[in-house]
Design a protein around this motif. Structure first.
Motif, short mmCIF file in Angstrom:
data_model
loop_
_atom_site.label_atom_id
_atom_site.label_comp_id
_atom_site.label_asym_id
_atom_site.label_seq_id
_atom_site.Cartn_x
_atom_site.Cartn_y
_atom_site.Cartn_z
N THR A 176 39.25 39.42 39.55
CA THR A 176 40.11 38.28 39.86
C THR A 176 41.43 38.70 40.51
O THR A 176 42.08 37.88 41.16
N ARG A 218 38.41 31.83 32.68
CA ARG A 218 37.28 32.74 32.55
C ARG A 218 35.95 31.99 32.46
O ARG A 218 34.94 32.44 33.02
N ARG A 277 32.60 38.71 41.44
CA ARG A 277 33.43 37.60 40.95
C ARG A 277 34.15 37.97 39.66
O ARG A 277 35.07 37.26 39.24
N ARG A 306 34.91 31.01 35.82
CA ARG A 306 34.33 32.15 36.53
C ARG A 306 32.87 32.35 36.11
O ARG A 306 32.02 32.69 36.92
#
Length: 349
Positions: free
Chosen positions: A315, A203, A312, A206
Motif C-alpha cells: 500500500t 485492510r 495489492r 484491500r
C-alpha cells in the motif's frame, strides 16, 4: 550509505550513516537491496515489546528481513549465484549441526538466527547474507513484489500447518499482510474463506480487491454470528494472525469439534484456556512460525503467477531516508505492507 538500525534496548530505531559492507566472506554474497518490507516483527523490535529482549546482545543491528535485490558481489566458495542475479532471502540461518538441521528441517533449529534481527538486515542500500539463504526470482517478477516472498511464505506455512483442504470452512482472524496472504492461499486451495478484522476498513477493502469471498469487520457483529451467517456451520479451520490472545478464545468458540486452530500471530500476553472443555471438544491447537523451504519456493511461484493480485498487499512505498515515517505509518491500520526502497537515494543522487 544509510541504514535503519536498532541501536538501543528501548522504543525506536535510528537512520544512521554507515560504511558499505565489506566484501563478502566465504559462503556469502553482497546484495544491493531494491525493496524491503516492514514486518510485524520489525514493529515489535521498533517498539521493544516483550519477547524481543534477545536482540539486546546484538545491538546495534540493521533491521529488515523481507527484501529482494541484485547480487553485487560473491564470496569465495559460492556456487550457483553470480553477480547480477535477482534474488530474495530466506532470513532464517540455521546452525547446520543440530538434530533438526541434520533432519533437513532448519526451521526447527533452536540455535537459528534471523537476518535483520540477529544480524544486519535489508533496511540498507546493501546487505551481506549467506549465499545459502538466497533464492533466485524469475526475471519477469518485479523486485518490489519479490520482497513479499518471505511474508507470503509464512502465510503458506500457516495454511500448510492447518491442513487446509478443498471445501474446508476457514476463518482467518486478522487482515494484516500475513492474514491477507493466508486468506488468499487458503481460498486458492479451494477452501471457503472468511477473513475478519476489527476496525480494519482499509485492510478489509484491500481483501475485497484481492478477491477474498467473505470479509467482515468484528466492530459491527460478533464473530459467532458472522460465522453462522456465512457458513451456517462451525468452522473446520481457524487461523489466527492478530497477535491478540483474545482472538484465540474467539476462534476456538467457532471451531467445530475436532477442528484445527493455528496460532500464527506473535503474542505479548498469555492464553487462559479451559482445558476440560478443550479436551472434550477434541479441538486441536497448533502453532505456525517462520516458514519452510517448500513454502518459500511455493511463495515465489505464487508471486510469479499472481503478481497483479498479490502486489495489492503493497500500500505504501517510501525511500529509506523516510524510514521513521514509514514505521509510524506501518503501525497504523491504514497501511498493509509498507516498502522501503533503499536504491531510491542512490538513483536520485
Amino acid at each position: 550509505m544509510i541504514a535503519f538500525r536498532k541501536t538501543a534496548a528501548a522504543f525506536g530505531a535510528e537512520l544512521v550513516a554507515s560504511t558499505a559492507p565489506p566484501a563478502p566472506a566465504a559462503g556469502e554474497v553482497l546484495i544491493a537491496v531494491a525493496a524491503a518490507g516492514i514486518c510485524g516483527s520489525d514493529l515489535h523490535a521498533y517498539e521493544w515489546t516483550p519477547g524481543y529482549e534477545f536482540m539486546a546482545s546484538v545491538l546495534p543491528v540493521t533491521l529488515g528481513h523481507e527484501f529482494a535485490g541484485t547480487v553485487r558481489a560473491v564470496g569465495p566458495g559460492v556456487a550457483g549465484l553470480e553477480v547480477g542475479d535477482r534474488v530474495t532471502c530466506w532470513p532464517t540461518v540455521a546452525c547446520g549441526r543440530c538434530f533438526a538441521c541434520r533432519a533437513g528441517e532448519p526451521q526447527h533449529c533452536q540455535s537459528r538466527s534471523i537476518v535483520g534481527l540477529h544480524a544486519d538486515g535489508g533496511f540498507a542500500e546493501a546487505v551481506r547474507v549467506p549465499a545459502a539463504s538466497c533464492r533466485c526470482v524469475p526475471d519477469g517478477l518485479p523486485l518490489e513484489v519479490a520482497a513479499l516472498t518471505e511474508p507470503l511464505s509464512v502465510a503458506v506455512n500457516a495454511v500448510d500447518v492447518a491442513d487446509v483442504a478443498p471445501g474446508d470452512r476457514v476463518v482467518v482472524l486478522g487482515p494484516g499482510p500475513i492474514g491477507l496472504g493466508i486468506a488468499f492461499v487458503a481460498q486458492l486451495r479451494g477452501a471457503q474463506v472468511l477473513l475478519c478484522g476489527l476496525d480494519d476498513g482499509v485492510r478489509l477493502q484491500r481483501a475485497r480487491e484481492m478477491g477474498i469471498a467473505h470479509v467482515a469487520d468484528l466492530a459491527g457483529e460478533p464473530l459467532a454470528d458472522i460465522v453462522a451467517r456465512v457458513f451456517d456451520a462451525p468452522a473446520d479451520r481457524v487461523i489466527e494472525a492478530t497477535g491478540a490472545a483474545r482472538s484465540v478464545h474467539d476462534g476456538l468458540a467457532v471451531l467445530r469439534s475436532g477442528g484445527i486452530l493455528v496460532v500464527a500471530g506473535i503474542h505479548s500476553g498469555h492464553l487462559d484456556l479451559d482445558l476440560t472443555r478443550f479436551v472434550r471438544d477434541k479441538k486441536q491447537l497448533r502453532a505456525a512460525h517462520d516458514t519452510t523451504a517448500r513454502a518459500f519456493a511455493t511463495a515465489i511461484d505464487l508471486l510469479t503467477a499472481h503478481a497483479a493480485v498479490l502486489s495489492r498487499l503493497i500500500t505504501h512505498r517510501l525511500p529509506l531516508a523516510r524510514a521513521v515515517e514509514a514505521f509510524e505509518l506501518a503501525r497504523q491500520r491504514q497501511a498493509v505492507k509498507v516498502l522501503l526502497l533503499p536504491q531510491a537515494e542512490s538513483e536520485a543522487a
